[in-house]
Design a protein around this motif. Structure first.
Motif, PDB file in Angstrom:
ATOM      1  N   VAL A  29      -6.491  -0.807   2.081  1.00 41.18           N
ATOM      2  CA  VAL A  29      -5.959  -1.146   3.404  1.00 41.18           C
ATOM      3  C   VAL A  29      -5.430   0.127   4.075  1.00 41.18           C
ATOM      4  CG1 VAL A  29      -4.217  -2.467   4.672  1.00 41.18           C
ATOM      5  CG2 VAL A  29      -5.370  -3.506   2.708  1.00 41.18           C
ATOM      6  N   PHE A  30      -4.810   0.994   3.279  1.00 35.72           N
ATOM      7  CA  PHE A  30      -4.247   2.244   3.803  1.00 35.72           C
ATOM      8  C   PHE A  30      -5.328   3.160   4.378  1.00 35.72           C
ATOM      9  CE2 PHE A  30      -2.478   6.567   3.447  1.00 35.72           C
ATOM     10  CZ  PHE A  30      -1.315   6.395   4.179  1.00 35.72           C
ATOM     11  N   THR A  82      11.215  -5.816   7.632  1.00 29.69           N
ATOM     12  CA  THR A  82      11.113  -5.107   8.905  1.00 29.69           C
ATOM     13  C   THR A  82       9.765  -4.421   9.034  1.00 29.69           C
ATOM     14  OG1 THR A  82      13.496  -4.769   8.848  1.00 29.69           O
ATOM     15  CG2 THR A  82      12.259  -3.413  10.381  1.00 29.69           C
ATOM     16  N   PHE A  83       9.294  -3.804   7.947  1.00 28.43           N
ATOM     17  CA  PHE A  83       7.987  -3.146   7.977  1.00 28.43           C
ATOM     18  C   PHE A  83       6.888  -4.165   8.256  1.00 28.43           C
ATOM     19  CE2 PHE A  83       4.000  -1.815   6.100  1.00 28.43           C
ATOM     20  CZ  PHE A  83       3.818  -0.590   6.731  1.00 28.43           C
ATOM     21  N   ARG A  84       6.960  -5.328   7.615  1.00 36.33           N
ATOM     22  CA  ARG A  84       5.949  -6.377   7.826  1.00 36.33           C
ATOM     23  C   ARG A  84       5.912  -6.806   9.292  1.00 36.33           C
ATOM     24  NH1 ARG A  84       4.268  -8.805   3.058  1.00 36.33           N
ATOM     25  NH2 ARG A  84       5.406  -8.056   1.245  1.00 36.33           N
ATOM     26  N   GLU A  85       7.080  -6.972   9.867  1.00 35.79           N
ATOM     27  CA  GLU A  85       7.166  -7.376  11.268  1.00 35.79           C
ATOM     28  C   GLU A  85       6.578  -6.276  12.163  1.00 35.79           C
ATOM     29  OE1 GLU A  85      10.677  -8.712  14.377  1.00 35.79           O
ATOM     30  OE2 GLU A  85      11.138  -8.619  12.239  1.00 35.79           O
ATOM     31  N   TYR A  86       6.901  -5.033  11.862  1.00 34.26           N
ATOM     32  CA  TYR A  86       6.432  -3.906  12.660  1.00 34.26           C
ATOM     33  C   TYR A  86       4.916  -3.752  12.565  1.00 34.26           C
ATOM     34  CZ  TYR A  86       5.917   0.896  14.367  1.00 34.26           C
ATOM     35  OH  TYR A  86       5.527   2.011  15.054  1.00 34.26           O
ATOM     36  N   ILE A  87       4.382  -3.772  11.351  1.00 31.92           N
ATOM     37  CA  ILE A  87       2.957  -3.499  11.168  1.00 31.92           C
ATOM     38  C   ILE A  87       2.103  -4.620  11.757  1.00 31.92           C
ATOM     39  CG2 ILE A  87       2.536  -4.480   8.861  1.00 31.92           C
ATOM     40  CD1 ILE A  87       1.391  -1.027  10.131  1.00 31.92           C
ATOM     41  N   LYS A  88       2.676  -5.795  11.895  1.00 30.88           N
ATOM     42  CA  LYS A  88       1.950  -6.913  12.510  1.00 30.88           C
ATOM     43  C   LYS A  88       1.740  -6.660  14.004  1.00 30.88           C
ATOM     44  CE  LYS A  88       1.950 -11.932  12.645  1.00 30.88           C
ATOM     45  NZ  LYS A  88       2.658 -13.145  12.218  1.00 30.88           N
ATOM     46  N   ALA A 102      -3.202  -1.872  16.920  1.00 31.16           N
ATOM     47  CA  ALA A 102      -3.165  -3.270  17.362  1.00 31.16           C
ATOM     48  C   ALA A 102      -2.343  -4.151  16.430  1.00 31.16           C
ATOM     49  CB  ALA A 102      -4.579  -3.827  17.483  1.00 31.16           C
ATOM     50  N   GLY A 103      -2.240  -3.769  15.178  1.00 34.36           N
ATOM     51  CA  GLY A 103      -1.442  -4.528  14.228  1.00 34.36           C
ATOM     52  C   GLY A 103      -2.276  -5.105  13.106  1.00 34.36           C
ATOM     53  N   LEU A 104      -1.631  -5.334  11.987  1.00 37.03           N
ATOM     54  CA  LEU A 104      -2.246  -5.920  10.798  1.00 37.03           C
ATOM     55  C   LEU A 104      -1.775  -7.359  10.708  1.00 37.03           C
ATOM     56  CD1 LEU A 104      -3.940  -5.504   8.230  1.00 37.03           C
ATOM     57  CD2 LEU A 104      -1.868  -4.681   7.100  1.00 37.03           C
ATOM     58  N   LYS A 109      -3.307  -8.633   3.193  1.00 38.31           N
ATOM     59  CA  LYS A 109      -3.482  -7.188   3.343  1.00 38.31           C
ATOM     60  C   LYS A 109      -2.137  -6.505   3.554  1.00 38.31           C
ATOM     61  CE  LYS A 109      -8.234  -7.174   4.944  1.00 38.31           C
ATOM     62  NZ  LYS A 109      -9.160  -6.856   6.042  1.00 38.31           N
ATOM     63  N   THR A 110      -1.248  -7.164   4.272  1.00 35.58           N
ATOM     64  CA  THR A 110       0.095  -6.614   4.455  1.00 35.58           C
ATOM     65  C   THR A 110       0.830  -6.559   3.127  1.00 35.58           C
ATOM     66  OG1 THR A 110       0.174  -7.454   6.720  1.00 35.58           O
ATOM     67  CG2 THR A 110       2.272  -6.880   5.702  1.00 35.58           C
ATOM     68  N   ASN A 111       0.744  -7.628   2.325  1.00 34.25           N
ATOM     69  CA  ASN A 111       1.359  -7.629   0.987  1.00 34.25           C
ATOM     70  C   ASN A 111       0.850  -6.451   0.172  1.00 34.25           C
ATOM     71  OD1 ASN A 111       2.758 -10.024   1.456  1.00 34.25           O
ATOM     72  ND2 ASN A 111       1.224 -11.303   0.461  1.00 34.25           N
ATOM     73  N   ASP A 112      -0.452  -6.261   0.196  1.00 34.06           N
ATOM     74  CA  ASP A 112      -1.069  -5.186  -0.591  1.00 34.06           C
ATOM     75  C   ASP A 112      -0.654  -3.816  -0.070  1.00 34.06           C
ATOM     76  OD1 ASP A 112      -2.303  -7.222  -2.027  1.00 34.06           O
ATOM     77  OD2 ASP A 112      -4.206  -7.037  -0.953  1.00 34.06           O
ATOM     78  N   LEU A 113      -0.618  -3.653   1.235  1.00 35.93           N
ATOM     79  CA  LEU A 113      -0.210  -2.381   1.820  1.00 35.93           C
ATOM     80  C   LEU A 113       1.233  -2.049   1.433  1.00 35.93           C
ATOM     81  CD1 LEU A 113      -0.753   0.050   3.639  1.00 35.93           C
ATOM     82  CD2 LEU A 113      -0.058  -1.365   5.589  1.00 35.93           C
ATOM     83  N   VAL A 114       2.113  -3.019   1.501  1.00 34.09           N
ATOM     84  CA  VAL A 114       3.511  -2.808   1.115  1.00 34.09           C
ATOM     85  C   VAL A 114       3.587  -2.386  -0.351  1.00 34.09           C
ATOM     86  CG1 VAL A 114       5.721  -3.976   0.712  1.00 34.09           C
ATOM     87  CG2 VAL A 114       4.524  -4.288   2.888  1.00 34.09           C
TER      88      VAL A 114
END
Length: 127
Positions: A29-30, A82-88, A102-104, A109-114
């Protein structure tokens, strides 16, 4: 009836696995983030700041990176939520950010990226 309960239990167990964080998948994802950000022991600032130790770091604090006023003055410390909210939706979370993304939207994928990002301390060493 037992068969139905067993199938329901398998479905619940399977959904828990889907929600698990996977750092290896997060590295993939990164790949999109690499266009602007680096991470790891030799990471440098680029179009975006390096992301070493991002989880737990105060927004706008990487030395040598020219942040937007909005990011510097956001008062955010990047925890997972906060990161999850931001990256979305970066522009919704920090109006005025210069991050053009545009956001994830995909939760997995967000779980994996974190999970991938959390591996790196502020020096870029894997924990």
């Amino acid at each position: 009836m037992r068969r139905l309960i067993f199938i329901a239990m398998l479905a619940v167990a399977g959904s828990a696995q889907v929600r698990a964080q996977d750092a290896a998948a997060g590295e993939k994802v990164f790949g999109t983030c690499k266009l602007c950000h680096q991470i790891g022991e030799n990471a440098k600032n680029g179009v975006g700041p390096n992301l070493n130790g991002v989880i737990g770091r105060k927004s706008g604090s990487v030395p040598g990176y020219s942040y937007s006023v909005a990011n510097k003055e956001s008062g955010i410390t990047w925890d997972e939520a906060t990161f999850r909210e931001y990256i979305k939706d970066p522009k919704a979370k920090v109006p005025g950010t210069k991050m053009i993304y545009a956001g994830l939207k995909d939760e997995q994928k967000t779980n994996d990226l974190v999970a991938f990002l959390k591996q790196f301390d502020a020096d870029g060493k894997k924990k």
